[in-house]
Design an enzyme around this catalytic site. Structure first.
Site: not given
Length: 613
Positions: A207, A254-258
């Site tokens: 993703e 909301g839950a993670s960062m990339q």
């Protein structure tokens, strides 16, 4: 005598004009007219060819305007997310034939220029207990795509269904049950190009790669046919290549960062491999791929650093912060964590002044507190507390945080001095929806605006909201703006160590009027070999067209040389004729002079008188 001399001069003056109407000059005039006529014919032939090509082009343009939907290629991509699924329809014209260029893919738009898409909720993972209902869940999206793609194009339109976080949380067995139901039923009901591997659950890493591809594609970083982009030397192999510099990608949900950015130097790669504190295999953080239609295309080969920080998303981070805030409160009061179901009132500097929020906080397993949070609106104090929460100097044991986001964040080293970054999702919404500061990022300007906002009384903000002064935000956004803005600046400047004076970071939702969706990147990667078909088709057409143009060019050149030869011949004939006229004129003048001298009358004196003298 004077009259005779005048007649001689007049006849001498008129004689060349009398010769103009002789037979030789008529031949000269005829040849000259013929030469100019041939030149005119050649020009008319060339003009008619160009006019014919123009007429053909105009006809094709008019036909394209009328039948544009039938001239384009189509693809359907369904983003099966955790909270819902969304279908995107993409189009592109025939490939240019230049291997330095990728397909010109755009999202399908309606007559008003708006993106054409459809979404349903909840997510595909809601079919976990009834996998046989998966096809019914997808039918509204599939029918929408079938209606907007011309029926004649269905058999050549690929359909991809790519699932993300929601499906990744399901057990593998349930995932496969849902996917298999789609694989079996879609070909029975639709004629799209569909293969079993066209429906799958993608990883967070994939993703991130697709998002990086999408933003750089929309910025024109993959177009190597022009030199308008700033160039950079890629030194990873024995051969150094030069191409447009790409940008890095940051995305917070909301839950993670990339994060994803290109590695351009073998020294940078070696430093990454030799980092002692790195846990696990370095290959987990790298992705190498080729976007070109040729496997050996080095110009479109990229090596990325890409990773996901699970737990650093805005919503999960706020839950962790609130929990730490309650623990800190308990440490300064007589309450014990072993006393459940107690009500607490806690001051929160990361909430708007005088705002109130009631929530339940599980401090430890089995021990939950009812908590009333009261906002104090102290943004700088909030930022300092979050900086301690994300302190990279201390070691975070992985047994308490299975994804170790802070450890991975500490290992991430970005060369901001030579890079440019774009931020998406929460990084855009937090800066734009309330403060309207999306786009070019300036830490000090952002800090001043959000500090003023947070210390504004909550009742005043609610009144502004009722007056629709925040058209892009809802009440939940107004309430969480202080925390999310402080969390973003903390992650950027404390976590990723971005300098506060950094000027090459922008938050964004669209680029060049196109939404930045990871589905675009996924389609580009999965259709990278499609240009080969167009190149093969165009090669035959181009060769035929070139042969026709070469023959036509030879004929035109031959006619032109013939005309030029005729003109030169006419000039030579005329010069020879003129030379003869000049010679005859000289001979005539000599005869006249000699005859005149013979006809002169001489007066004689009598000899007798002379003698008398």
């Amino acid at each position: 005598m004077n009259q005779n001399c005048g007649d001689v001069k007049l006849s001498h003056f008129l004689r060349p004009f009398q010769r103009l109407f002789t037979g030789k000059f008529r031949i000269f005039v005829l040849l000259t007219v013929l030469a100019f006529f041939l030149i005119y014919v050649v020009k008319m032939l060339q003009s008619s060819n160009s006019n014919m090509e123009l007429a053909v082009n105009l006809y094709e343009y008019a036909e394209n305007v009328q039948n544009m939907r039938y001239k384009l290629h189509y693809a359907v991509v369904i983003d099966a997310g955790s909270s819902g699924s969304r279908v995107h329809i993409y189009t592109w014209p025939p490939h240019s034939g230049d291997i330095r260029q990728l397909l010109n893919i755009k999202m399908l738009k309606d007559q008003f220029g708006k993106d054409v898409y459809e979404k349903v909720s909840p997510g595909l993972s809601s079919c976990a207990n009834k996998p046989e209902s998966s096809i019914n869940y997808m039918l509204p999206l599939l029918n929408f795509a079938a209606q907007h793609v011309p029926v004649a194009k269905h058999k050549e339109t690929p359909l991809f269904i790519l699932a993300t976080a929601g499906m990744r949380l399901l057990p593998l067995k349930k995932q496969e049950a849902i996917l298999n139901n789609l694989r079996e039923n879609i070909p029975r009901n639709f004629s799209f190009v569909f293969s079993p591997n066209y429906v799958q659950v993608i990883t967070g890493k994939e993703e991130g790669i697709y998002s990086w591809i999408a933003i750089n594609y929309l910025l024109g970083k993959f177009d190597h046919s022009t030199s308008a982009q700033p160039l950079v030397a890629i030194n990873l192999n024995k051969r150094i290549t030069t191409r447009p510099r790409t940008v890095g990608m940051l995305e917070m949900g909301g839950a993670s960062m990339q994060i994803a950015f290109e590695i351009i130097s073998k020294y940078e790669l070696e430093e990454l491999k030799q980092r002692k504190e790195l846990h696990g295999d370095v290959k987990d953080l790298l992705a190498e791929f080729n976007l070109g239609c040729l496997s050996h295309d080095e110009d479109h080969s990229y090596l990325l650093y890409v990773t996901t920080y699970l737990g650093l998303g805005a919503n999960v981070a706020q839950e962790a912060y609130t929990k730490s805030l309650v623990k800190e409160h308990l440490s300064f009061t007589s309450f014990s964590t072993k006393e459940p179901n107690k009500h607490l009132t806690v001051s929160d500097p990361c909430m708007v002044l005088k705002s109130i929020k009631n929530t339940s906080i599980e401090v430890e397993k089995g021990f939950t507190y009812e908590v009333t949070l009261k906002g104090t609106g102290e943004w700088e104090y909030c930022e300092n507390k979050l900086a301690k929460l994300i302190n990279l100097e201390k070691s975070i044991p992985c047994d308490t945080n299975f994804s170790c986001p802070l450890t991975r964040l500490k290992e991430t080293i970005v060369s901001f001095s030579t890079s440019e970054f774009y931020g998406f999702s929460e990084l855009w919404f937090t800066m734009e929806d309330v403060l309207r500061l999306g786009g070019q990022y300036n830490y000090f300007k952002f800090k001043k605006a959000v500090s003023e906002y947070c210390k504004t009384d909550w009742s005043i903000l609610q009144e502004r909201f009722r007056k629709k002064l925040y058209p892009l935000a809802d009440e939940e956004r107004l309430l969480t703006e202080c925390f999310k803005s402080a969390w973003i600046t903390t992650v950027l400047h404390k976590g990723l160590r971005m300098p506060k004076t950094y000027k090459n970071y922008k938050s964004s939702l669209t680029v060049n009027s196109n939404q930045v969706q990871w589905t675009l990147g996924a389609l580009l990667y999965r259709t990278r070999y499609f240009p080969l078909r167009e190149i093969e088709k165009q090669t035959g057409v181009v060769e035929q067209h070139l042969s026709h143009r070469i023959v036509s060019s030879y004929i035109n050149h031959a006619l032109f040389l013939l005309c030029m030869t005729a003109v030169v011949a006419c000039i030579v004939v005329y010069l020879r004729h003129l030379h003869q006229m000049v010679n005859q004129n000289i001979v005539g003048r000599s005869s006249v002079s000699y005859t005149s001298l013979l006809n002169v009358k001489v007066d004689t004196f009598p000899i007798a008188n002379t003698r008398n003298l």
